[in-house]
Design an enzyme around this catalytic site. Structure first.
Site, PDB file in Angstrom:
ATOM      1  N   ASP A 173     -85.151 -85.180   2.189  1.00  0.00           N
ATOM      2  CA  ASP A 173     -85.765 -83.865   2.385  1.00  0.00           C
ATOM      3  C   ASP A 173     -87.245 -83.960   2.727  1.00  0.00           C
ATOM      4  O   ASP A 173     -88.026 -84.566   1.999  1.00  0.00           O
ATOM      5  CB  ASP A 173     -85.614 -83.015   1.113  1.00  0.00           C
ATOM      6  CG  ASP A 173     -84.201 -82.528   0.891  1.00  0.00           C
ATOM      7  OD1 ASP A 173     -83.503 -82.251   1.889  1.00  0.00           O
ATOM      8  OD2 ASP A 173     -83.781 -82.420  -0.282  1.00  0.00           O
TER       9      ASP A 173
ATOM     10  N   ASP B 238     -86.693 -91.453   1.744  1.00  0.00           N
ATOM     11  CA  ASP B 238     -86.329 -90.162   1.176  1.00  0.00           C
ATOM     12  C   ASP B 238     -85.660 -89.347   2.289  1.00  0.00           C
ATOM     13  O   ASP B 238     -85.695 -89.732   3.464  1.00  0.00           O
ATOM     14  CB  ASP B 238     -87.614 -89.473   0.681  1.00  0.00           C
ATOM     15  CG  ASP B 238     -87.396 -88.038   0.252  1.00  0.00           C
ATOM     16  OD1 ASP B 238     -86.504 -87.807  -0.570  1.00  0.00           O
ATOM     17  OD2 ASP B 238     -88.109 -87.160   0.764  1.00  0.00           O
TER      18      ASP B 238
END
Length: 297
Positions: free
Chosen positions: A44, A42
């Site tokens: 963020d 991922d």
């Protein structure tokens, strides 16, 4: 196991429910070599810091809100949308079906708002330069080592790919082995006119692989995966890799540590608290690639 790996499990911010499972999977990865290895992450609050100078760091979508290129009324409307849907995303009181529907509504409204306020492509570098978005310490070691050993790094994000690429351009490097699957802003003559489909939100990352076959075909033969995430939806990214036989999942628990620890330990093999660096991931990568571990960060 090297000394860095042994010491890793004793660090106070590193939590595991079953240390032996992690070690067994890591030994398999190391035995099968770099040609069968890939990293899926991922973006963020996983590759980026949760806190910057004592305040919440910026996300991909928030770059446009805080970047100073769009009027204050845009930020006001964007925050109102976020404040409506974010509590639903993290609440234990909604079913997954309810959450998914709410995420679709949230992302769709946020994207429509960018179009409404005439987002322009030339604004992106200026926005990224202004906002408090910081990659975690250890990011350059990770990028350099994976690139050197030709290990794919796939960033799977519910954010905005254009922003992610610009962050790497300004704050790190953009190696050839890096692939980004996220929501693409589509521009025509500098003007934002739409977004890629299907929409990627926080709970459907593992279900959009069929729409990115060119990327997934490149890495389909790599059966060992190191997965990095921070949300309850991120462990499901592995669903997009049907050939993955062996996976170690590392999760950053950025808030409500005591309340959510058990839940995260059920979803991730290793849980990291305290908004720490990428050191844990880098130690595991070093073990797989049979190289010296990075300095402690």
């Amino acid at each position: 196991m090297n000394e860095s790996l042994v010491a890793l499990f004793d660090l106070p911010h590193v939590h595991t429910k079953n240390k032996s499972v992690v070690i067994d999977r890591l030994e398999t990865m190391a035995r099968e070599g770099h040609q069968n290895f890939q990293v899926v992450s991922d973006f963020d609050m996983t590759l980026t810091k949760y806190y910057v100078n004592g305040k919440r760091g910026c996300t991909c979508h928030a770059i446009s809100e805080d970047g100073g290129e769009l009027p204050p009324s845009f930020t006001t409307e964007a925050h109102a949308i976020r404040d409506t849907y974010y509590p639903i995303e993290i609440s234990p009181d909604y079913t997954m079906e309810q959450k998914i529907q709410s995420m679709i509504e949230w992302w769709s409204k946020a994207h429509d708002l960018l179009i409404k306020y005439d987002m322009r492509e030339h604004m992106i570098p200026k926005m990224v330069k202004k906002v408090p978005i910081v990659l975690r310490d250890g990011h350059q070691w990770l990028l350099d080592v994976l690139s050197k050993h030709k290990v794919p790094l796939l960033i799977f994000s519910a954010g905005l790919s254009n922003m992610i690429v610009e962050v790497f351009k300004q704050k790190a490097t953009l190696p050839e082995n890096l692939r980004v699957i996220s929501n693409d802003m589509i521009f025509k003559d500098d003007k934002l006119c739409g977004f890629s489909e299907p929409l990627i939100h926080s709970f459907n990352k593992g279900r959009v692989a069929e729409h990115h076959l060119s990327v997934f075909n490149e890495i389909s033969g790599r059966t060992n995966v190191l997965l990095l995430g921070d949300s309850t939806g991120d462990p499901n990214m592995i669903q997009g890799f049907p050939n993955a036989r062996n996976c170690i999942k590392i999760g950053y628990l950025n808030y409500k540590e005591e309340e959510l620890m058990e839940k995260y330990l059920d979803m991730y093999d290793m849980v990291l608290t305290g908004d720490k660096s990428l050191y844990a991931a880098n130690v595991l990568i070093a073990e797989v690639l049979h190289i010296a571990a990075p300095p402690t960060i």
